[in-house]
Design a protein around this motif. Sequence first.
Motif, PDB file in Angstrom:
ATOM      1  N   ALA A 199     -10.595  14.638  -7.259  1.00  0.00           N
ATOM      2  CA  ALA A 199     -10.360  13.236  -7.629  1.00  0.00           C
ATOM      3  C   ALA A 199      -9.517  12.590  -6.540  1.00  0.00           C
ATOM      4  CB  ALA A 199      -9.633  13.158  -8.969  1.00  0.00           C
ATOM      5  N   MET A 200      -9.401  11.264  -6.577  1.00  0.00           N
ATOM      6  CA  MET A 200      -8.617  10.567  -5.559  1.00  0.00           C
ATOM      7  C   MET A 200      -7.115  10.802  -5.739  1.00  0.00           C
ATOM      8  SD  MET A 200     -10.460   9.147  -3.304  1.00  0.00           S
ATOM      9  CE  MET A 200      -9.292   8.115  -2.453  1.00  0.00           C
ATOM     10  N   PHE A 201      -6.679  11.061  -6.991  1.00  0.00           N
ATOM     11  CA  PHE A 201      -5.242  11.184  -7.261  1.00  0.00           C
ATOM     12  C   PHE A 201      -5.072  12.020  -8.520  1.00  0.00           C
ATOM     13  CE2 PHE A 201      -0.934   9.384  -8.128  1.00  0.00           C
ATOM     14  CZ  PHE A 201      -0.429   9.441  -6.841  1.00  0.00           C
ATOM     15  N   GLY A 202      -3.944  12.701  -8.642  1.00  0.00           N
ATOM     16  CA  GLY A 202      -3.720  13.606  -9.774  1.00  0.00           C
ATOM     17  C   GLY A 202      -3.549  12.902 -11.108  1.00  0.00           C
ATOM     18  N   LYS A 208      -8.533   6.050 -10.784  1.00  0.00           N
ATOM     19  CA  LYS A 208      -9.650   5.100 -10.964  1.00  0.00           C
ATOM     20  C   LYS A 208      -9.447   3.872 -10.073  1.00  0.00           C
ATOM     21  CE  LYS A 208     -10.577   6.444 -15.685  1.00  0.00           C
ATOM     22  NZ  LYS A 208      -9.492   6.441 -16.668  1.00  0.00           N
ATOM     23  N   ALA A 209      -8.212   3.419  -9.981  1.00  0.00           N
ATOM     24  CA  ALA A 209      -7.918   2.248  -9.133  1.00  0.00           C
ATOM     25  C   ALA A 209      -8.150   2.590  -7.662  1.00  0.00           C
ATOM     26  CB  ALA A 209      -6.469   1.806  -9.355  1.00  0.00           C
ATOM     27  N   LEU A 210      -7.785   3.802  -7.271  1.00  0.00           N
ATOM     28  CA  LEU A 210      -7.931   4.196  -5.863  1.00  0.00           C
ATOM     29  C   LEU A 210      -9.396   4.422  -5.498  1.00  0.00           C
ATOM     30  CD1 LEU A 210      -4.743   6.393  -5.736  1.00  0.00           C
ATOM     31  CD2 LEU A 210      -5.121   4.237  -4.515  1.00  0.00           C
ATOM     32  N   GLU A 211     -10.218   4.783  -6.491  1.00  0.00           N
ATOM     33  CA  GLU A 211     -11.670   4.867  -6.232  1.00  0.00           C
ATOM     34  C   GLU A 211     -12.186   3.497  -5.802  1.00  0.00           C
ATOM     35  OE1 GLU A 211     -13.691   6.364  -9.708  1.00  0.00           O
ATOM     36  OE2 GLU A 211     -12.504   8.210  -9.656  1.00  0.00           O
ATOM     37  N   LYS A 212     -11.644   2.456  -6.430  1.00  0.00           N
ATOM     38  CA  LYS A 212     -12.046   1.085  -6.075  1.00  0.00           C
ATOM     39  C   LYS A 212     -11.581   0.732  -4.666  1.00  0.00           C
ATOM     40  CE  LYS A 212     -14.239  -0.514  -9.558  1.00  0.00           C
ATOM     41  NZ  LYS A 212     -15.609  -0.212  -9.312  1.00  0.00           N
ATOM     42  N   LEU A 344       1.397   3.517  -2.395  1.00  0.00           N
ATOM     43  CA  LEU A 344       0.135   3.671  -1.643  1.00  0.00           C
ATOM     44  C   LEU A 344      -0.123   2.421  -0.819  1.00  0.00           C
ATOM     45  CD1 LEU A 344      -1.020   5.426  -4.655  1.00  0.00           C
ATOM     46  CD2 LEU A 344      -1.999   6.255  -2.514  1.00  0.00           C
ATOM     47  N   THR A 345      -0.032   2.568   0.486  1.00  0.00           N
ATOM     48  CA  THR A 345      -0.232   1.450   1.407  1.00  0.00           C
ATOM     49  C   THR A 345      -1.738   1.172   1.479  1.00  0.00           C
ATOM     50  OG1 THR A 345      -0.276   3.117   3.133  1.00  0.00           O
ATOM     51  CG2 THR A 345       1.791   1.944   2.853  1.00  0.00           C
ATOM     52  N   THR A 346      -2.222   0.253   0.631  1.00  0.00           N
ATOM     53  CA  THR A 346      -3.668   0.018   0.577  1.00  0.00           C
ATOM     54  C   THR A 346      -4.148  -0.841   1.749  1.00  0.00           C
ATOM     55  OG1 THR A 346      -3.261  -1.811  -0.918  1.00  0.00           O
ATOM     56  CG2 THR A 346      -3.836   0.307  -1.920  1.00  0.00           C
ATOM     57  N   SER A 347      -3.212  -1.482   2.452  1.00  0.00           N
ATOM     58  CA  SER A 347      -3.527  -2.202   3.699  1.00  0.00           C
ATOM     59  C   SER A 347      -2.200  -2.469   4.394  1.00  0.00           C
ATOM     60  CB  SER A 347      -4.223  -3.539   3.404  1.00  0.00           C
ATOM     61  OG  SER A 347      -3.347  -4.373   2.673  1.00  0.00           O
ATOM     62  N   ASN A 348      -2.266  -3.028   5.600  1.00  0.00           N
ATOM     63  CA  ASN A 348      -1.025  -3.429   6.265  1.00  0.00           C
ATOM     64  C   ASN A 348      -0.601  -4.754   5.645  1.00  0.00           C
ATOM     65  OD1 ASN A 348       0.926  -4.522   7.967  1.00  0.00           O
ATOM     66  ND2 ASN A 348       0.122  -3.416   9.737  1.00  0.00           N
ATOM     67  N   GLY A 349       0.217  -4.684   4.586  1.00  0.00           N
ATOM     68  CA  GLY A 349       0.636  -5.901   3.894  1.00  0.00           C
ATOM     69  C   GLY A 349       0.657  -5.739   2.383  1.00  0.00           C
ATOM     70  N   LYS A 350       0.027  -4.665   1.860  1.00  0.00           N
ATOM     71  CA  LYS A 350       0.032  -4.490   0.394  1.00  0.00           C
ATOM     72  C   LYS A 350       0.233  -3.026   0.009  1.00  0.00           C
ATOM     73  CE  LYS A 350      -2.952  -8.221  -1.191  1.00  0.00           C
ATOM     74  NZ  LYS A 350      -4.205  -8.456  -1.929  1.00  0.00           N
ATOM     75  N   PRO A 370       0.644  -1.663 -12.419  1.00  0.00           N
ATOM     76  CA  PRO A 370       0.897  -0.999 -11.137  1.00  0.00           C
ATOM     77  C   PRO A 370      -0.383  -0.681 -10.356  1.00  0.00           C
ATOM     78  CG  PRO A 370       1.194   0.560 -12.931  1.00  0.00           C
ATOM     79  CD  PRO A 370       0.885  -0.763 -13.567  1.00  0.00           C
ATOM     80  N   ARG A 371      -1.550  -0.931 -10.940  1.00  0.00           N
ATOM     81  CA  ARG A 371      -2.794  -0.663 -10.203  1.00  0.00           C
ATOM     82  C   ARG A 371      -3.144  -1.794  -9.239  1.00  0.00           C
ATOM     83  NH1 ARG A 371      -6.032   0.409 -15.644  1.00  0.00           N
ATOM     84  NH2 ARG A 371      -4.744  -1.414 -16.110  1.00  0.00           N
ATOM     85  N   VAL A 372      -2.400  -2.900  -9.342  1.00  0.00           N
ATOM     86  CA  VAL A 372      -2.674  -4.048  -8.460  1.00  0.00           C
ATOM     87  C   VAL A 372      -1.876  -3.894  -7.165  1.00  0.00           C
ATOM     88  CG1 VAL A 372      -2.466  -6.561  -8.207  1.00  0.00           C
ATOM     89  CG2 VAL A 372      -3.034  -5.552 -10.447  1.00  0.00           C
ATOM     90  N   PRO A 373      -2.553  -3.812  -6.000  1.00  0.00           N
ATOM     91  CA  PRO A 373      -1.801  -3.772  -4.741  1.00  0.00           C
ATOM     92  C   PRO A 373      -1.076  -5.113  -4.532  1.00  0.00           C
ATOM     93  CG  PRO A 373      -4.089  -3.040  -4.428  1.00  0.00           C
ATOM     94  CD  PRO A 373      -4.005  -3.656  -5.791  1.00  0.00           C
ATOM     95  N   ARG A 374       0.202  -5.038  -4.187  1.00  0.00           N
ATOM     96  CA  ARG A 374       1.016  -6.257  -4.106  1.00  0.00           C
ATOM     97  C   ARG A 374       1.765  -6.365  -2.784  1.00  0.00           C
ATOM     98  NH1 ARG A 374       1.395  -8.135  -9.458  1.00  0.00           N
ATOM     99  NH2 ARG A 374       0.709  -6.474 -10.872  1.00  0.00           N
ATOM    100  N   ARG A 375       1.942  -7.598  -2.323  1.00  0.00           N
ATOM    101  CA  ARG A 375       2.717  -7.850  -1.100  1.00  0.00           C
ATOM    102  C   ARG A 375       4.200  -7.547  -1.321  1.00  0.00           C
ATOM    103  NH1 ARG A 375      -0.479  -9.669   2.519  1.00  0.00           N
ATOM    104  NH2 ARG A 375      -2.368 -10.720   1.870  1.00  0.00           N
TER     105      ARG A 375
END
Length: 416
Positions: A199-202, A208-212, A344-350, A370-375
């Motif tokens: 899986a993507m995470f334990g 599920k969010a990280l699969e997205k 989890l750094t989902t991008s440079n900025g979030k 907490p599944r929403v990546p935030r600035r």
Amino acid sequence: MATSETSETHQVVFVGGGAGGLSVASALLQQRPDLDIAVIEPSESHYYQPAWTLVGGGAYDIKATQRAEADCMPRQARWIKQRVTGFEPEQNTITLENGRTVGYEYLVVAAGIQLDWHKIEGLEDTLGKNGVTSNYSFDFAPYTWECIRNFRGGRAVFTQPAPPFKCAGAPQKILYLAADYFRRHGISAEMHFCTAGAAMFGVPFYSKALEKVIEQYGATPDYKHNLVAVDGPNKKATFAVGDEKETTTLDFDMLHVVPPQSAPDFIKNSPLANDAGWVAVDAGTLRHEQYANVFGLGDCTATPNSKTAAAVRIQAPVVVANLLAVMDGNTPPQTYDGYASCPLTTSNGKVLMAEFVYGGKVAPNFPLDPRVPRRSYWWMKTTFLPKMYWDMVQGRPGPDWHVEREFPEELPAIQP
Ligand code: FAD
């Protein structure tokens, strides 16, 4: 009691002056300045390892992750600049690499986790060249950024070993930072996340969010792919697949490796270890299950939490309170709930801030999904958390509001 050959004896001895050792030693001395404390730590430098992901992604200066150990050590503590090689808990002594022994009344073990680079055939010969890199080392994290910046298209492969390894999210964080960079610069990349896991995470809630997230980058998760060999000059990575009887080889233009990890050998081979080699402390009190004057925290213990500095921040006050209580002849009053956090750094900025306790229960500090990546969490990761870490090792762990919270099962909108 210590034997007659013991070179010195202290009230409380720490093995390891990293995140866990110094956080507890400093806080203890703040509460009881008269305590006779020794910290055994061989390294001249103290590292803020959580920022190595950012270094690899070109978002942090490697020099800011290193401080002189002497500047981090509490002034009243005696620093024994040595490597521990053995434990004799029946005698209340420790053996050092130079052959001397140190006696103690109470012992705190916080020696971190061992990086088993050698378990991947060919890796040590090629690490730091041929596009093979790892954020799991101060020496190579800057090379990750060099690989990303110089990538001109092709295949980028990111690996994750079988657990346990420190920071459950770090293997995929760097994939997202690289993918974001390639996307912004119009570089075409075939990206693979080759993980020994399924899986993507334990924690399924976050998985599920990280699969997205990975899907949005068009990267492929290759589950049950465990890296076993690297041929740097020919740019080939070999994986044991599924039940490990079969192997598959992938060509790569860039390879980010997370090494297999285990309990440090000198702990594995000691009476303090459980069958798997970790310091056998109680998951709640962090007191040793057999030796009542021994405590442990951080990556080297058998506690089933995610191995992070965030876990250390919550464990340290528990060890301080319980150790002082035991010294006063009382039972340990505090219980660690297994809290860990993984930004989890989902991008440079979030950042997607995964926070959880034992049993994979979701327990964020703030009441936001907490599944929403935030600035705002990116700001925390790059600015606030490093400051909090350096404060923590000086005995000031900072605020903690984490609590189990309920969220709808349906995924929110996720924009990495
Ligand atoms: P350490 O801080 O590693 O300290 C162990 C100390 O023991 C070291 O100073 C070492 O020199 C010493 N030692 C070792 N052997 C001996 C010996 N024989 N005798 C005496 N001393 C010895 N955590 C997070 O919370 N968030 C993150 O985002 C995050 N990201 C990470 C990214 C990467 C790439 C890495 C590598 C780690 C990350 N971590 C993260 C994990 C975090 O850094 C560790 O979990 C934390 O440092 C554990 O603290 P510790 O005290 O157990 O071990």
